[in-house]
Design a protein around this motif. Structure first.
Motif, PDB file in Angstrom:
ATOM      1  N   VAL A  57     -11.013   5.508  17.375  1.00  0.00           N
ATOM      2  CA  VAL A  57     -12.118   6.160  16.674  1.00  0.00           C
ATOM      3  C   VAL A  57     -13.137   5.120  16.253  1.00  0.00           C
ATOM      4  O   VAL A  57     -12.805   4.000  15.863  1.00  0.00           O
ATOM      5  CB  VAL A  57     -11.592   6.923  15.448  1.00  0.00           C
ATOM      6  CG1 VAL A  57     -12.723   7.352  14.528  1.00  0.00           C
ATOM      7  CG2 VAL A  57     -10.798   8.136  15.885  1.00  0.00           C
ATOM      8  N   TYR A  58     -14.381   5.497  16.319  1.00  0.00           N
ATOM      9  CA  TYR A  58     -15.508   4.643  15.960  1.00  0.00           C
ATOM     10  C   TYR A  58     -15.826   4.940  14.496  1.00  0.00           C
ATOM     11  O   TYR A  58     -16.253   6.027  14.170  1.00  0.00           O
ATOM     12  CB  TYR A  58     -16.648   5.038  16.894  1.00  0.00           C
ATOM     13  CG  TYR A  58     -17.984   4.331  16.787  1.00  0.00           C
ATOM     14  CD1 TYR A  58     -18.547   3.768  17.922  1.00  0.00           C
ATOM     15  CD2 TYR A  58     -18.712   4.295  15.621  1.00  0.00           C
ATOM     16  CE1 TYR A  58     -19.787   3.172  17.879  1.00  0.00           C
ATOM     17  CE2 TYR A  58     -19.955   3.695  15.566  1.00  0.00           C
ATOM     18  CZ  TYR A  58     -20.488   3.129  16.698  1.00  0.00           C
ATOM     19  OH  TYR A  58     -21.720   2.548  16.660  1.00  0.00           O
ATOM     20  N   GLY A  59     -15.556   3.993  13.611  1.00  0.00           N
ATOM     21  CA  GLY A  59     -15.854   4.227  12.205  1.00  0.00           C
ATOM     22  C   GLY A  59     -14.735   3.777  11.284  1.00  0.00           C
ATOM     23  O   GLY A  59     -13.825   3.054  11.669  1.00  0.00           O
ATOM     24  N   LEU A  88      -6.096   7.606  23.546  1.00  0.00           N
ATOM     25  CA  LEU A  88      -7.355   8.217  23.113  1.00  0.00           C
ATOM     26  C   LEU A  88      -7.371   8.369  21.596  1.00  0.00           C
ATOM     27  O   LEU A  88      -6.569   9.124  21.034  1.00  0.00           O
ATOM     28  CB  LEU A  88      -7.543   9.603  23.744  1.00  0.00           C
ATOM     29  CG  LEU A  88      -7.895   9.654  25.226  1.00  0.00           C
ATOM     30  CD1 LEU A  88      -6.696   9.364  26.104  1.00  0.00           C
ATOM     31  CD2 LEU A  88      -8.460  11.037  25.558  1.00  0.00           C
ATOM     32  N   GLY A  89      -8.237   7.656  20.931  1.00  0.00           N
ATOM     33  CA  GLY A  89      -8.484   7.891  19.520  1.00  0.00           C
ATOM     34  C   GLY A  89      -7.530   7.234  18.547  1.00  0.00           C
ATOM     35  O   GLY A  89      -7.862   7.063  17.385  1.00  0.00           O
ATOM     36  N   TYR A  90      -6.302   6.903  18.974  1.00  0.00           N
ATOM     37  CA  TYR A  90      -5.306   6.318  18.085  1.00  0.00           C
ATOM     38  C   TYR A  90      -5.053   7.167  16.841  1.00  0.00           C
ATOM     39  O   TYR A  90      -4.816   6.644  15.750  1.00  0.00           O
ATOM     40  CB  TYR A  90      -5.713   4.905  17.665  1.00  0.00           C
ATOM     41  CG  TYR A  90      -5.462   3.866  18.725  1.00  0.00           C
ATOM     42  CD1 TYR A  90      -4.209   3.304  18.892  1.00  0.00           C
ATOM     43  CD2 TYR A  90      -6.485   3.465  19.569  1.00  0.00           C
ATOM     44  CE1 TYR A  90      -3.975   2.367  19.879  1.00  0.00           C
ATOM     45  CE2 TYR A  90      -6.256   2.535  20.569  1.00  0.00           C
ATOM     46  CZ  TYR A  90      -4.997   1.986  20.713  1.00  0.00           C
ATOM     47  OH  TYR A  90      -4.768   1.061  21.694  1.00  0.00           O
ATOM     48  N   ALA A  91      -5.079   8.477  17.010  1.00  0.00           N
ATOM     49  CA  ALA A  91      -4.838   9.340  15.854  1.00  0.00           C
ATOM     50  C   ALA A  91      -3.425   9.179  15.306  1.00  0.00           C
ATOM     51  O   ALA A  91      -3.183   9.417  14.122  1.00  0.00           O
ATOM     52  CB  ALA A  91      -5.086  10.796  16.239  1.00  0.00           C
ATOM     53  N   PHE A 143     -12.822  11.886  16.927  1.00  0.00           N
ATOM     54  CA  PHE A 143     -12.923  11.171  18.198  1.00  0.00           C
ATOM     55  C   PHE A 143     -13.632  12.034  19.244  1.00  0.00           C
ATOM     56  O   PHE A 143     -14.535  11.567  19.945  1.00  0.00           O
ATOM     57  CB  PHE A 143     -11.529  10.782  18.676  1.00  0.00           C
ATOM     58  CG  PHE A 143     -11.517   9.989  19.951  1.00  0.00           C
ATOM     59  CD1 PHE A 143     -11.984   8.690  19.980  1.00  0.00           C
ATOM     60  CD2 PHE A 143     -11.024  10.545  21.122  1.00  0.00           C
ATOM     61  CE1 PHE A 143     -11.966   7.945  21.158  1.00  0.00           C
ATOM     62  CE2 PHE A 143     -11.002   9.815  22.298  1.00  0.00           C
ATOM     63  CZ  PHE A 143     -11.474   8.518  22.321  1.00  0.00           C
ATOM     64  N   TYR A 144     -13.239  13.295  19.352  1.00  0.00           N
ATOM     65  CA  TYR A 144     -13.902  14.186  20.306  1.00  0.00           C
ATOM     66  C   TYR A 144     -15.392  14.329  19.989  1.00  0.00           C
ATOM     67  O   TYR A 144     -16.237  14.356  20.885  1.00  0.00           O
ATOM     68  CB  TYR A 144     -13.252  15.568  20.283  1.00  0.00           C
ATOM     69  CG  TYR A 144     -11.869  15.620  20.869  1.00  0.00           C
ATOM     70  CD1 TYR A 144     -11.413  14.640  21.751  1.00  0.00           C
ATOM     71  CD2 TYR A 144     -10.984  16.646  20.536  1.00  0.00           C
ATOM     72  CE1 TYR A 144     -10.139  14.682  22.278  1.00  0.00           C
ATOM     73  CE2 TYR A 144      -9.706  16.701  21.071  1.00  0.00           C
ATOM     74  CZ  TYR A 144      -9.282  15.724  21.936  1.00  0.00           C
ATOM     75  OH  TYR A 144      -8.022  15.781  22.462  1.00  0.00           O
TER      76      TYR A 144
END
Length: 209
Positions: free
Chosen positions: A105-107, A154-157, A181-182
């Motif tokens: 995720v960017y942020g 994807l996203g590392y949630a 992320f999406y």
């Protein structure tokens, strides 16, 4: 999100998430942004345990190769976007694509580089003082490549539990990072086919109720 489908004539699948299940997801499309004369629909609106959203998919088939198409998801808040359909089978022309992996995720909820506070990013929902070089470059160079290949992570949630603020949020913390992320990828994956595969962070997802 756009997904290429190997077919003749070419086809592209449009995917998006909603907070309610749709009985008949539809997409309007055409070769002019002011005249979306065709409509495609499906009955695909699915979810999985602990998800807060439903994934909807509509396939646009019978497209002309290498042609710019404009499309709009049928809803009350969508906008017109565009993509270029796949080249014809056997095309031997040169092309470029981006391959990415381990993209978080960017942020503030992801792996970021703190930059100049005066920096202003064009990707929505991001603190201007934060910079994530990969997503930023994908957005800034979107006219330089034809599609994105993302083979996993994807996203590392599933790393939600590493943030102390998330410890009492459980499933909602995981879902919120996925949704963020999406949303961050939408300006990219809404214009360029985004081909993904599962990585270890998808296969070994950690969710604590």
């Amino acid at each position: 999100m756009l997904i290429l489908i190997c077919d003749t004539p070419p086809a592209v699948a449009i995917g998006w998430n909603t907070y309610k299940q749709l009985s008949n997801p539809c997409v309007q499309y055409g070769t002019s942004s002011s005249n979306l004369q065709s409509t495609a629909c499906s009955t695909i609106s699915i979810t999985y345990p602990n998800s807060r959203t439903w994934g909807n998919t509509v396939t646009l088939s019978g497209l002309s190769p290498g042609t710019t198409y404009y499309y709009k998801i049928t809803s009350t808040n969508s906008t017109v976007e565009h993509f270029v359909s796949p080249r014809p089978a056997g095309d031997t022309g040169a092309f470029s694509f981006n391959a990415v992996i381990d993209l978080g995720v960017y942020g503030a909820d992801g792996y970021t580089i703190k930059a100049d506070n005066a920096k202003r990013d064009t990707i929505p929902l991001i603190d201007p003082s934060l910079n994530h070089t990969t997503i930023g470059r994908l957005a800034n160079t979107i006219d330089d490549y034809e599609f994105v290949l993302h083979p996993g992570d994807l996203g590392y949630a599933d790393d939600w539990l590493l943030k102390p603020k998330n410890l009492f949020d459980g499933v909602d913390a995981y879902a919120a990072i996925v949704e963020q992320f999406y949303g961050q990828l939408a300006p990219i994956s809404g214009r360029k086919p985004y081909m993904v595969g599962p990585g270890n962070h998808e296969a070994n997802c950690e969710e604590v109720p």
